[in-house]
Design a protein around this motif. Structure first.
Motif, PDB file in Angstrom:
ATOM      1  N   VAL A   1       0.834  -1.197   0.000  1.00  0.00           N
ATOM      2  CA  VAL A   1       0.000   0.000   0.000  1.00  0.00           C
ATOM      3  C   VAL A   1       0.869   1.248   0.000  1.00  0.00           C
ATOM      4  CG1 VAL A   1      -1.815   1.236   1.220  1.00  0.00           C
ATOM      5  CG2 VAL A   1      -1.783  -1.257   1.263  1.00  0.00           C
ATOM      6  N   ILE A   2       0.575   2.135  -0.933  1.00  0.00           N
ATOM      7  CA  ILE A   2       1.262   3.425  -0.987  1.00  0.00           C
ATOM      8  C   ILE A   2       0.420   4.395  -0.174  1.00  0.00           C
ATOM      9  CG2 ILE A   2       2.046   5.286  -2.483  1.00  0.00           C
ATOM     10  CD1 ILE A   2       2.212   3.096  -4.704  1.00  0.00           C
ATOM     11  N   THR A   3       1.058   5.098   0.734  1.00  0.00           N
ATOM     12  CA  THR A   3       0.340   6.023   1.614  1.00  0.00           C
ATOM     13  C   THR A   3       0.822   7.449   1.365  1.00  0.00           C
ATOM     14  OG1 THR A   3       1.963   5.802   3.393  1.00  0.00           O
ATOM     15  CG2 THR A   3       0.129   4.240   3.396  1.00  0.00           C
ATOM     16  N   LEU A   4       0.048   8.383   1.850  1.00  0.00           N
ATOM     17  CA  LEU A   4       0.419   9.797   1.779  1.00  0.00           C
ATOM     18  C   LEU A   4       0.439  10.366   3.195  1.00  0.00           C
ATOM     19  CD1 LEU A   4      -1.789  11.065  -1.195  1.00  0.00           C
ATOM     20  CD2 LEU A   4       0.572  10.261  -1.264  1.00  0.00           C
ATOM     21  N   GLY A   5       1.160  11.444   3.367  1.00  0.00           N
ATOM     22  CA  GLY A   5       1.180  12.154   4.640  1.00  0.00           C
ATOM     23  C   GLY A   5       0.144  13.262   4.635  1.00  0.00           C
ATOM     24  N   PRO A   6      -0.349  13.658   5.788  1.00  0.00           N
ATOM     25  CA  PRO A   6      -1.386  14.684   5.870  1.00  0.00           C
ATOM     26  C   PRO A   6      -0.921  16.071   5.456  1.00  0.00           C
ATOM     27  CG  PRO A   6      -0.612  14.090   8.065  1.00  0.00           C
ATOM     28  CD  PRO A   6       0.029  13.137   7.102  1.00  0.00           C
ATOM     29  N   GLU A   7       0.372  16.333   5.489  1.00  0.00           N
ATOM     30  CA  GLU A   7       0.901  17.661   5.162  1.00  0.00           C
ATOM     31  C   GLU A   7       1.234  17.829   3.678  1.00  0.00           C
ATOM     32  OE1 GLU A   7       0.832  19.982   7.511  1.00  0.00           O
ATOM     33  OE2 GLU A   7       0.166  18.504   8.968  1.00  0.00           O
ATOM     34  N   LEU A   8       0.978  16.806   2.883  1.00  0.00           N
ATOM     35  CA  LEU A   8       1.230  16.885   1.443  1.00  0.00           C
ATOM     36  C   LEU A   8       0.191  17.798   0.798  1.00  0.00           C
ATOM     37  CD1 LEU A   8       3.000  15.541  -0.823  1.00  0.00           C
ATOM     38  CD2 LEU A   8       1.088  13.962  -1.144  1.00  0.00           C
ATOM     39  N   SER A   9       0.613  18.612  -0.163  1.00  0.00           N
ATOM     40  CA  SER A   9      -0.348  19.492  -0.839  1.00  0.00           C
ATOM     41  C   SER A   9      -1.257  18.653  -1.732  1.00  0.00           C
ATOM     42  CB  SER A   9       0.379  20.561  -1.654  1.00  0.00           C
ATOM     43  OG  SER A   9       0.435  20.233  -3.010  1.00  0.00           O
ATOM     44  N   ILE A  10      -2.487  19.139  -1.930  1.00  0.00           N
ATOM     45  CA  ILE A  10      -3.393  18.362  -2.779  1.00  0.00           C
ATOM     46  C   ILE A  10      -2.945  18.390  -4.234  1.00  0.00           C
ATOM     47  CG2 ILE A  10      -5.388  18.474  -1.242  1.00  0.00           C
ATOM     48  CD1 ILE A  10      -6.603  20.523  -3.185  1.00  0.00           C
ATOM     49  N   PHE A  11      -2.133  19.364  -4.615  1.00  0.00           N
ATOM     50  CA  PHE A  11      -1.579  19.374  -5.970  1.00  0.00           C
ATOM     51  C   PHE A  11      -0.598  18.219  -6.135  1.00  0.00           C
ATOM     52  CE2 PHE A  11      -2.875  23.776  -5.237  1.00  0.00           C
ATOM     53  CZ  PHE A  11      -3.666  23.988  -6.352  1.00  0.00           C
ATOM     54  N   ASP A  12       0.224  17.986  -5.111  1.00  0.00           N
ATOM     55  CA  ASP A  12       1.155  16.855  -5.155  1.00  0.00           C
ATOM     56  C   ASP A  12       0.391  15.531  -5.090  1.00  0.00           C
ATOM     57  OD1 ASP A  12       3.340  18.544  -5.335  1.00  0.00           O
ATOM     58  OD2 ASP A  12       3.655  18.604  -3.160  1.00  0.00           O
ATOM     59  N   ALA A  13      -0.660  15.505  -4.296  1.00  0.00           N
ATOM     60  CA  ALA A  13      -1.496  14.302  -4.229  1.00  0.00           C
ATOM     61  C   ALA A  13      -2.144  14.026  -5.582  1.00  0.00           C
ATOM     62  CB  ALA A  13      -2.559  14.448  -3.136  1.00  0.00           C
ATOM     63  N   ALA A  14      -2.635  15.069  -6.231  1.00  0.00           N
ATOM     64  CA  ALA A  14      -3.245  14.920  -7.559  1.00  0.00           C
ATOM     65  C   ALA A  14      -2.229  14.331  -8.533  1.00  0.00           C
ATOM     66  CB  ALA A  14      -3.760  16.269  -8.055  1.00  0.00           C
ATOM     67  N   GLN A  15      -0.989  14.782  -8.448  1.00  0.00           N
ATOM     68  CA  GLN A  15       0.065  14.238  -9.312  1.00  0.00           C
ATOM     69  C   GLN A  15       0.273  12.752  -9.047  1.00  0.00           C
ATOM     70  OE1 GLN A  15       1.549  15.921 -11.837  1.00  0.00           O
ATOM     71  NE2 GLN A  15       2.462  13.978 -12.379  1.00  0.00           N
ATOM     72  N   LYS A  16       0.229  12.347  -7.773  1.00  0.00           N
ATOM     73  CA  LYS A  16       0.372  10.925  -7.412  1.00  0.00           C
ATOM     74  C   LYS A  16      -0.770  10.099  -8.009  1.00  0.00           C
ATOM     75  CE  LYS A  16       3.878  10.756  -4.445  1.00  0.00           C
ATOM     76  NZ  LYS A  16       5.097  10.069  -4.803  1.00  0.00           N
ATOM     77  N   PHE A  17      -2.000  10.644  -7.948  1.00  0.00           N
ATOM     78  CA  PHE A  17      -3.136   9.941  -8.545  1.00  0.00           C
ATOM     79  C   PHE A  17      -2.910   9.728 -10.042  1.00  0.00           C
ATOM     80  CE2 PHE A  17      -5.497  11.273  -4.710  1.00  0.00           C
ATOM     81  CZ  PHE A  17      -6.114  10.071  -4.405  1.00  0.00           C
ATOM     82  N   LEU A  18      -2.397  10.752 -10.718  1.00  0.00           N
ATOM     83  CA  LEU A  18      -2.139  10.631 -12.155  1.00  0.00           C
ATOM     84  C   LEU A  18      -1.028   9.629 -12.454  1.00  0.00           C
ATOM     85  CD1 LEU A  18      -2.339  14.325 -13.395  1.00  0.00           C
ATOM     86  CD2 LEU A  18      -3.891  12.452 -13.964  1.00  0.00           C
ATOM     87  N   GLU A  19       0.057   9.705 -11.706  1.00  0.00           N
ATOM     88  CA  GLU A  19       1.205   8.829 -11.943  1.00  0.00           C
ATOM     89  C   GLU A  19       0.898   7.364 -11.673  1.00  0.00           C
ATOM     90  OE1 GLU A  19       4.343  10.198  -9.394  1.00  0.00           O
ATOM     91  OE2 GLU A  19       4.538  12.103 -10.469  1.00  0.00           O
ATOM     92  N   LEU A  20       0.226   7.106 -10.556  1.00  0.00           N
ATOM     93  CA  LEU A  20       0.064   5.735 -10.088  1.00  0.00           C
ATOM     94  C   LEU A  20      -1.266   5.097 -10.465  1.00  0.00           C
ATOM     95  CD1 LEU A  20       1.695   6.313  -6.599  1.00  0.00           C
ATOM     96  CD2 LEU A  20       2.746   5.286  -8.632  1.00  0.00           C
ATOM     97  N   LYS A  21      -2.207   5.905 -10.951  1.00  0.00           N
ATOM     98  CA  LYS A  21      -3.526   5.404 -11.351  1.00  0.00           C
ATOM     99  C   LYS A  21      -4.181   4.577 -10.239  1.00  0.00           C
ATOM    100  CE  LYS A  21      -2.411   5.476 -16.265  1.00  0.00           C
ATOM    101  NZ  LYS A  21      -1.709   6.678 -16.193  1.00  0.00           N
ATOM    102  N   ILE A  22      -4.155   5.168  -9.040  1.00  0.00           N
ATOM    103  CA  ILE A  22      -4.760   4.569  -7.849  1.00  0.00           C
ATOM    104  C   ILE A  22      -5.960   5.420  -7.479  1.00  0.00           C
ATOM    105  CG2 ILE A  22      -4.393   4.094  -5.381  1.00  0.00           C
ATOM    106  CD1 ILE A  22      -1.476   3.557  -6.017  1.00  0.00           C
ATOM    107  N   ARG A  23      -7.012   4.811  -6.930  1.00  0.00           N
ATOM    108  CA  ARG A  23      -8.235   5.561  -6.614  1.00  0.00           C
ATOM    109  C   ARG A  23      -8.276   6.096  -5.198  1.00  0.00           C
ATOM    110  NH1 ARG A  23     -13.446   2.722  -8.884  1.00  0.00           N
ATOM    111  NH2 ARG A  23     -14.227   4.699  -8.140  1.00  0.00           N
TER     112      ARG A  23
END
Length: 153
Positions: free
Chosen positions: A100-122
């Motif tokens: 499981v790939i996780t994110l931290g709470p302090e990550l910007s939603i722009f960076d999170a959006a990039q992760k969604f695009l890169e990894l194609k995870i929901r």
């Protein structure tokens, strides 16, 4: 000759850089979770009732051990088709994703959006100091952007 006097002008206040828009501000915190020994029958029932497509899997102490999704449940459904069984007694631990790939709470939603695009995870579980504190989904990210003002970009 006409003279014009406009008076004293107030200097416009300087705009400070916008505060970052963080994952913690848009994640879900009231999570549906499953245990490794829960059955796929039970998972399907909960996912359908709650209208969600997956959820974190935690152990007895609440630590994240995997994630189960509708796609993972399909493995048990297909198995039931071949054995002609309408029940799906398989265990979550046999079908969940454990890497499981996780994110931290302090990550910007722009960076999170990039992760969604890169990894194609929901969805990504959100972890702070090793503890599951929430989950952010692709839908959470999409819902966040129309609320942003042009001054926060």
């Amino acid at each position: 000759m006409v003279k014009s006097f406009q008076g004293v002008r107030m200097a416009e206040p300087k705009k400070s850089p916008a505060a970052p828009i963080l994952v913690k501000d848009h994640m879900s915190t009231k999570l549906v979770t499953f245990l490794p020994d829960d059955t796929i029958d039970m998972v399907l029932e909960v996912l359908t009732k709650r209208k969600i497509s997956g959820a974190p899997v935690v152990d007895e102490s609440g630590s994240l051990v995997g994630i189960i999704s509708e796609v993972d449940c399909l493995k048990e459904i297909i198995k039931g088709k071949y054995t002609n069984t309408p029940k799906f007694p398989g265990k979550v631990k046999d079908h969940m994703s454990v890497d499981v790939i996780t994110l931290g709470p302090e990550l910007s939603i722009f960076d999170a959006a990039q992760k969604f695009l890169e990894l194609k995870i929901r969805r990504f579980p959100v972890i702070r100091d090793g503890s599951l504190i929430g989950q952010i989904s692709l839908s959470d990210i999409i819902r966040a952007f129309p609320k942003l003002k042009d001054t926060t970009w």
